[in-house]
Design an enzyme around this catalytic site. Structure first.
Site, PDB file in Angstrom:
ATOM      1  N   SER A 176      38.839  43.360   8.824  1.00 61.02           N
ATOM      2  CA  SER A 176      39.029  42.436   7.697  1.00 61.02           C
ATOM      3  C   SER A 176      38.507  41.064   8.097  1.00 61.02           C
ATOM      4  O   SER A 176      38.318  40.777   9.287  1.00 61.02           O
ATOM      5  CB  SER A 176      40.533  42.329   7.412  1.00 61.02           C
ATOM      6  OG  SER A 176      40.794  41.309   6.475  1.00 61.02           O
ATOM      7  N   TYR A 231      49.795  40.953  10.713  1.00 58.02           N
ATOM      8  CA  TYR A 231      48.710  41.681  10.047  1.00 58.02           C
ATOM      9  C   TYR A 231      47.364  41.302  10.678  1.00 58.02           C
ATOM     10  O   TYR A 231      46.548  42.169  11.008  1.00 58.02           O
ATOM     11  CB  TYR A 231      48.696  41.380   8.539  1.00 58.02           C
ATOM     12  CG  TYR A 231      47.570  42.110   7.852  1.00 58.02           C
ATOM     13  CD1 TYR A 231      47.671  43.472   7.592  1.00 58.02           C
ATOM     14  CD2 TYR A 231      46.395  41.463   7.510  1.00 58.02           C
ATOM     15  CE1 TYR A 231      46.623  44.166   6.996  1.00 58.02           C
ATOM     16  CE2 TYR A 231      45.351  42.145   6.922  1.00 58.02           C
ATOM     17  CZ  TYR A 231      45.464  43.494   6.658  1.00 58.02           C
ATOM     18  OH  TYR A 231      44.427  44.165   6.083  1.00 58.02           O
TER      19      TYR A 231
HETATM   20  P1  NDP Z   1      44.950  50.242  -0.783  1.00 59.89           P
HETATM   21  O1  NDP Z   1      46.351  49.740  -0.765  1.00 59.89           O
HETATM   22  O2  NDP Z   1      44.260  50.363  -2.100  1.00 59.89           O
HETATM   23  O3  NDP Z   1      44.887  51.639  -0.043  1.00 59.89           O
HETATM   24  C1  NDP Z   1      45.494  51.836   1.189  1.00 59.89           C
HETATM   25  C2  NDP Z   1      45.383  53.287   1.509  1.00 59.89           C
HETATM   26  O4  NDP Z   1      46.016  53.532   2.757  1.00 59.89           O
HETATM   27  C3  NDP Z   1      46.053  54.151   0.460  1.00 59.89           C
HETATM   28  O5  NDP Z   1      45.225  55.270   0.215  1.00 59.89           O
HETATM   29  C4  NDP Z   1      47.341  54.596   1.147  1.00 59.89           C
HETATM   30  O6  NDP Z   1      47.654  55.892   0.695  1.00 59.89           O
HETATM   31  C5  NDP Z   1      46.899  54.620   2.591  1.00 59.89           C
HETATM   32  N1  NDP Z   1      47.992  54.499   3.540  1.00 59.89           N
HETATM   33  C6  NDP Z   1      48.883  53.501   3.685  1.00 59.89           C
HETATM   34  N2  NDP Z   1      49.755  53.789   4.672  1.00 59.89           N
HETATM   35  C7  NDP Z   1      49.408  55.018   5.154  1.00 59.89           C
HETATM   36  C8  NDP Z   1      49.921  55.864   6.156  1.00 59.89           C
HETATM   37  N3  NDP Z   1      50.992  55.529   6.882  1.00 59.89           N
HETATM   38  N4  NDP Z   1      49.309  57.058   6.387  1.00 59.89           N
HETATM   39  C9  NDP Z   1      48.237  57.418   5.665  1.00 59.89           C
HETATM   40  N5  NDP Z   1      47.700  56.656   4.692  1.00 59.89           N
HETATM   41  C10 NDP Z   1      48.287  55.471   4.435  1.00 59.89           C
HETATM   42  O7  NDP Z   1      44.127  49.355   0.260  1.00 59.89           O
HETATM   43  P2  NDP Z   1      42.615  48.909   0.306  1.00 59.89           P
HETATM   44  O8  NDP Z   1      41.734  49.955  -0.237  1.00 59.89           O
HETATM   45  O9  NDP Z   1      42.562  47.540  -0.235  1.00 59.89           O
HETATM   46  O10 NDP Z   1      42.401  48.793   1.877  1.00 59.89           O
HETATM   47  C11 NDP Z   1      41.590  49.684   2.613  1.00 59.89           C
HETATM   48  C12 NDP Z   1      41.265  49.051   3.945  1.00 59.89           C
HETATM   49  O11 NDP Z   1      40.528  47.860   3.743  1.00 59.89           O
HETATM   50  C13 NDP Z   1      42.502  48.660   4.757  1.00 59.89           C
HETATM   51  O12 NDP Z   1      42.275  48.923   6.122  1.00 59.89           O
HETATM   52  C14 NDP Z   1      42.602  47.171   4.523  1.00 59.89           C
HETATM   53  O13 NDP Z   1      43.269  46.505   5.565  1.00 59.89           O
HETATM   54  C15 NDP Z   1      41.136  46.804   4.451  1.00 59.89           C
HETATM   55  N6  NDP Z   1      40.906  45.549   3.737  1.00 59.89           N
HETATM   56  C16 NDP Z   1      41.248  45.413   2.414  1.00 59.89           C
HETATM   57  C17 NDP Z   1      41.010  44.202   1.770  1.00 59.89           C
HETATM   58  C18 NDP Z   1      41.354  43.973   0.332  1.00 59.89           C
HETATM   59  O14 NDP Z   1      41.160  42.828  -0.159  1.00 59.89           O
HETATM   60  N7  NDP Z   1      41.811  44.949  -0.424  1.00 59.89           N
HETATM   61  C19 NDP Z   1      40.388  43.068   2.468  1.00 59.89           C
HETATM   62  C20 NDP Z   1      40.089  43.331   3.852  1.00 59.89           C
HETATM   63  C21 NDP Z   1      40.345  44.524   4.451  1.00 59.89           C
HETATM   64  P3  NDP Z   1      49.116  56.522   0.572  1.00 59.89           P
HETATM   65  O15 NDP Z   1      50.013  55.430   0.078  1.00 59.89           O
HETATM   66  O16 NDP Z   1      48.904  57.643  -0.412  1.00 59.89           O
HETATM   67  O17 NDP Z   1      49.431  57.021   1.948  1.00 59.89           O
END
Ligand code: NDP
Length: 269
Positions: free
Chosen positions: A143, A156
């Site tokens: 990120s 985080y």
């Molecule tokens: P979302 O919240 O849309 O998605 C997160 C995903 O992670 C979901 O599919 C969730 O699925 C899954 N997840 C969470 N905890 C677990 C777990 N314990 N085991 C398995 N799966 C898990 O997030 P984003 O798409 O926004 O983020 C994706 C990546 O991008 C992350 O690494 C985030 O840190 C990074 N990022 C995002 C930014 C943003 O602005 N959105 C900016 C910078 C980085 P479920 O709940 O079904 O398990």
């Protein structure tokens, strides 16, 4: 033939946001996908949608904070497709903004378990397959918060800094066989952001990074909320990140895209 076609790709956190967009894009490019997350209903719907467009895809419910489940994910991928070419370590845990003074140790533990140990468990599960293959690619989602510390988000940010360190360590140990890529997004409009704009903020599961995902619903300070809302009003579509991931995968095997930082054009931070 595209370098993506027929590659076996595991994507964690595939049930929404960046993971889902990546699954759709790689599926359309002919990759053989294994999708992982905790919400089975979401995975099932996505698998059906990708299959409908001719994609090759399976899923396994996985909590990346549980090493045995991550190993089972890799085992299921091998059983289904016979090899593992790419792991996209995308899943990440919620991040309410909370100063260290609030001593929210449970939240610290969760962020470390999912964002950091989850990434390591993924690497541990695929390396024993990639080494004998003499090829493999690990793509880790960091990120902007892995480059700059955000006020109130120390833990985080620490996990996202650590993800970059681990990725670079893996690159140094690659022995010319394993590719290692860091993807560092700025503001991305993921599911949480859409939910928030509809006033349907989930209370317990937010997309990290500050996001105008559920995050802003957990901030009590009015100025901070409006600042974060403003920040996320300029967020990119998740497919912007999926395109970057596809770019890294589609390079020839002797080219390793080490890191891509992607911000919305209007994002200053
Ligand atoms: P979302 O919240 O849309 O998605 C997160 C995903 O992670 C979901 O599919 C969730 O699925 C899954 N997840 C969470 N905890 C677990 C777990 N314990 N085991 C398995 N799966 C898990 O997030 P984003 O798409 O926004 O983020 C994706 C990546 O991008 C992350 O690494 C985030 O840190 C990074 N990022 C995002 C930014 C943003 O602005 N959105 C900016 C910078 C980085 P479920 O709940 O079904 O398990």
């Amino acid at each position: 033939m595209s370098e993506i076609e027929s590659k076996v790709v595991i994507i964690t956190g595939a049930s929404s946001g960046v993971g889902e967009a990546t699954a759709r894009r790689l599926g359309a490019s002919g990759a053989k996908l294994m999708l992982a997350a905790r919400r089975e209903d979401r995975l099932k719907d996505l698998v059906a949608a990708i299959k409908k467009t001719g994609g090759t895809v399976a899923y396994r419910v996985t909590d990346v904070a549980d090493r045995a489940q991550v190993q089972a994910l890799a085992d299921a991928t091998l059983e289904t497709y016979g090899r593992i070419d790419v792991l996209v370590n995308n899943a990440a845990s919620l991040m309410p903004v909370s100063p260290l003074d609030q001593i929210k140790v449970d939240e610290w533990d969760q962020m470390i378990d999912v964002n950091l140990k989850g990434v390591l468990y993924g690497i541990a599960a695929v390396l024993p397959t990639m080494r004998p293959q003499k090829s493999g690619h690990v793509i880790n989602l960091s990120s902007i918060a892995g480059h700059k510390v955000v006020l109130g988000a120390a833990v985080y940010c620490a996990t996202k800094y650590a993800v970059r360190a681990i990725s670079e360590g893996l690159r140094l140990e690659s022995n010319g066989e394993i590719r290692s890529t860091i993807i560092s997004p700025g503001a991305v409009a993921t599911e949480g952001l859409l939910l928030q704009s509809k006033g349907e903020i989930r209370s317990t599961n937010i997309s990290p990074d500050s996001v105008a995902t559920e995050l802003t619903g957990t901030i009590t300070d009015g100025d901070t909320t409006s600042g974060v809302n403003q920040f996320y009003s300029l967020a990119m579509d998740a497919d912007a990140i999926a395109r970057a991931i596809a770019y890294a995968i589609e390079q020839p095997g002797d080219v390793d895209v080490n890191e891509i930082i992607i911000r919305p054009t209007r994002q200053e931070f």
